[in-house]
Motif scaffolding. Structure first.
Motif, PDB file in Angstrom:
ATOM      1  N   VAL A  57       0.917  -1.143  -0.166  1.00 15.11           N
ATOM      2  CA  VAL A  57       0.112   0.163   0.082  1.00 15.11           C
ATOM      3  C   VAL A  57       0.834   1.312  -0.059  1.00 15.11           C
ATOM      4  N   GLN A  58       0.679   2.178  -0.924  1.00 12.98           N
ATOM      5  CA  GLN A  58       1.424   3.382  -1.023  1.00 12.98           C
ATOM      6  C   GLN A  58       1.190   4.291   0.291  1.00 12.98           C
ATOM      7  N   PRO A  59       2.149   4.947   0.823  1.00 11.14           N
ATOM      8  CA  PRO A  59       1.869   5.678   1.924  1.00 11.14           C
ATOM      9  C   PRO A  59       1.033   7.143   1.744  1.00 11.14           C
ATOM     10  N   SER A  60      -0.007   7.040   1.176  1.00 13.77           N
ATOM     11  CA  SER A  60      -0.887   8.191   1.077  1.00 13.77           C
ATOM     12  C   SER A  60      -2.183   8.138   1.672  1.00 13.77           C
ATOM     13  N   ILE A  61      -3.149   8.950   2.139  1.00  9.31           N
ATOM     14  CA  ILE A  61      -4.356   8.984   2.689  1.00  9.31           C
ATOM     15  C   ILE A  61      -5.316   8.310   1.834  1.00  9.31           C
ATOM     16  N   ARG A  62      -5.277   8.422   0.628  1.00 11.31           N
ATOM     17  CA  ARG A  62      -6.180   7.690  -0.375  1.00 11.31           C
ATOM     18  C   ARG A  62      -5.923   6.301  -0.287  1.00 11.31           C
ATOM     19  N   GLN A  63      -4.669   5.935  -0.460  1.00 13.63           N
ATOM     20  CA  GLN A  63      -4.360   4.530  -0.607  1.00 13.63           C
ATOM     21  C   GLN A  63      -4.555   3.896   0.768  1.00 13.63           C
ATOM     22  N   ARG A  64      -4.386   4.333   1.773  1.00 12.01           N
ATOM     23  CA  ARG A  64      -4.427   3.779   3.045  1.00 12.01           C
ATOM     24  C   ARG A  64      -6.092   3.632   3.407  1.00 12.01           C
ATOM     25  N   PHE A  65      -6.977   4.658   3.018  1.00 13.78           N
ATOM     26  CA  PHE A  65      -8.222   4.460   2.973  1.00 13.78           C
ATOM     27  C   PHE A  65      -8.946   3.358   2.246  1.00 13.78           C
ATOM     28  N   TYR A  66      -8.223   3.327   1.011  1.00 13.52           N
ATOM     29  CA  TYR A  66      -8.683   2.082   0.101  1.00 13.52           C
ATOM     30  C   TYR A  66      -8.342   0.647   0.844  1.00 13.52           C
ATOM     31  N   ALA A  67      -7.202   0.623   1.440  1.00 16.88           N
ATOM     32  CA  ALA A  67      -6.777  -0.654   2.272  1.00 16.88           C
ATOM     33  C   ALA A  67      -7.586  -1.040   3.326  1.00 16.88           C
ATOM     34  N   GLU A  68      -8.401   0.018   4.046  1.00 19.72           N
ATOM     35  CA  GLU A  68      -9.190  -0.129   5.124  1.00 19.72           C
ATOM     36  C   GLU A  68     -10.539  -0.624   4.561  1.00 19.72           C
ATOM     37  N   TRP A  69     -11.003  -0.001   3.409  1.00 18.42           N
ATOM     38  CA  TRP A  69     -12.267  -0.596   2.684  1.00 18.42           C
ATOM     39  C   TRP A  69     -11.960  -2.094   1.968  1.00 18.42           C
ATOM     40  N   TRP A  70     -10.753  -2.209   1.574  1.00 15.01           N
ATOM     41  CA  TRP A  70     -10.435  -3.645   1.081  1.00 15.01           C
ATOM     42  C   TRP A  70     -10.539  -4.519   2.262  1.00 15.01           C
ATOM     43  N   LEU A  71      -9.919  -4.187   3.522  1.00 23.32           N
ATOM     44  CA  LEU A  71     -10.157  -5.370   4.701  1.00 23.32           C
ATOM     45  C   LEU A  71     -11.756  -5.462   4.803  1.00 23.32           C
ATOM     46  N   TRP A  72     -12.349  -4.616   4.809  1.00 22.61           N
ATOM     47  CA  TRP A  72     -13.884  -4.606   5.137  1.00 22.61           C
ATOM     48  C   TRP A  72     -14.527  -5.525   4.120  1.00 22.61           C
ATOM     49  N   GLN A  73     -14.154  -5.509   3.119  1.00 19.20           N
ATOM     50  CA  GLN A  73     -14.702  -6.395   1.875  1.00 19.20           C
ATOM     51  C   GLN A  73     -14.131  -7.722   1.757  1.00 19.20           C
ATOM     52  N   ASN A  74     -13.231  -7.863   2.306  1.00 18.69           N
ATOM     53  CA  ASN A  74     -12.472  -9.425   2.341  1.00 18.69           C
ATOM     54  C   ASN A  74     -12.444 -10.088   3.596  1.00 18.69           C
ATOM     55  N   VAL A  75     -12.528  -9.482   4.603  1.00 21.48           N
ATOM     56  CA  VAL A  75     -12.251 -10.196   6.226  1.00 21.48           C
ATOM     57  C   VAL A  75     -13.523 -11.030   6.327  1.00 21.48           C
TER      58      VAL A  75
END
Length: 353
Positions: A57-75
């Motif tokens: 994950v790139q160290p940007s606000i946008r990419q980290r927010f996307y990583a949070e959303w990705w977790l919500w979708q996949n866990v």
């Protein structure tokens, strides 16, 4: 379906946190399905088992927010999520969520005014995130009893358990193995004292260097090695260079070092000195003990949580640091000479030379 372990560590890329993360990834069992969300700035782990999937994950606000959303979708409900970077998931996940809290600034209301504005904003935002999203956590993990007390007192924990699990890269060799007298006489080391720490205000470099100035005024010049990044802590480094020049201090700043290179300096020093005002764990204390290095440290709970140092001092007093250093070096620090009433009166009347 087989359960997965998600390791969420998108804000870990250097220092002790990265060292622990690397050890954790290496320790993942080969039969366990692991999904690791990692900061793009870290090197790609080697010897990855086929059951591990890494998502950078790139160290940007946008990419980290996307990583949070990705977790919500996949866990899924049967999965476990280990949040390794102090912060709960932004969204309520279906799996079992464990948060490993290492940053004491997030759980103690210490003033942040000594930080640069960017660091103040980041820490302030992370404090809000932790308290706001703590309800998304099933259990917390910390490394010491005093960190557990701090977390419980922060108001972030409601009913979740808080477990104390001291986590280090290698757990063996954690005891004193040589006498203090022998170490004092070891004159073949490159440095007398070593302090591996960043330039963050709580690391207390200014009081430490002031103690070295006081020692110089007394004719004592022990050598000291620091690991400050001149680009990050430029103002502090300039001030230290000024004191070094003014007092003729034997002080060397080797700059920021990767963890593996910093470990090599333990064997080049006679002792670790650790004046930090607070820590979630204090990993160098453990590493010094494992390197058979005596420790001079602050007389604070976080130190006593993990070891019994050879010498302690009040970290808010440069004079106290001086006295601890002198005791370690075998320089006598005798008690204050007391006068009785007759001797005092004689001194007042000028009858004592």
């Amino acid at each position: 379906m087989k359960c997965k372990l998600f390791i969420h560590a998108t804000n870990i890329h250097q220092g002790g946190g990265y060292s622990l993360l690397s050890a954790l990834l290496d320790a993942c069992p080969g039969e366990q399905e692991v999904v690791a969300l990692l900061d793009r700035r870290i090197p790609k782990p080697t010897n990855i088992p086929g059951t591990m999937f890494i998502k950078f994950v790139q160290p940007s606000i946008r990419q980290r927010f996307y990583a949070e959303w990705w977790l919500w979708q996949n866990v899924r409900s049967q999965d476990t999520v280990l949040c390794f970077g102090n912060l709960p998931p932004l969204f309520k996940l279906r799996g079992h969520v464990i948060v490993f809290v290492q940053n004491r600034y997030l759980v103690e209301r210490v003033a942040l005014r000594s930080f640069y504005i960017k660091a103040r904003l980041r820490l302030g935002l992370e404090r809000l995130w932790l308290s706001w999203r703590a309800g998304n956590v099933d259990e917390f993990v910390v490394q010491t009893p005093s960190m557990r007390t701090a977390l419980l007192s922060s108001g972030c924990v409601v009913k979740q358990p808080v477990h104390v699990r001291p986590f280090v890269k290698v757990s063996g060799g954690y005891q004193r193995t040589m006498s203090l007298k022998h170490v004092r006489q070891d004159g073949h080391k490159r440095y007398d004292f070593f302090y591996p720490a960043s330039g963050d205000p709580h690391k207390n470099h200014r009081r430490l260097v002031k103690a070295w100035c006081l020692l110089a005024e007394q004719g004592l010049f022990p050598s000291l090695c620091l690991t400050l990044d001149a680009n990050v802590s430029s103002e502090l480094c300039i001030w230290i260079d000024e004191q070094k020049l003014r007092y003729g201090l034997k002080l060397e700043n080797v700059g920021f070092l990767p963890h593996d290179k910093a470990l090599l300096l333990y064997v080049q020093a006679r002792a670790l000195i650790y004046p930090s005002l607070f820590e979630s764990f204090g990993l160098p204390l453990i590493e010094a003990s494992q390197s058979c290095l005596p420790v001079l440290a602050a007389e604070l709970d976080y130190v006593r949580d993990v070891l019994d140092p050879e010498q302690t001092f009040n970290p808010e007093s440069s004079i106290s640091i001086v006295r601890a250093v002198k005791r370690f070096l075998g320089e006598g620090v005798g008690p204050l000479p007391l006068l009785d009433a007759t001797q005092f009166m004689a001194s007042v009347l000028g009858k004592v030379e």
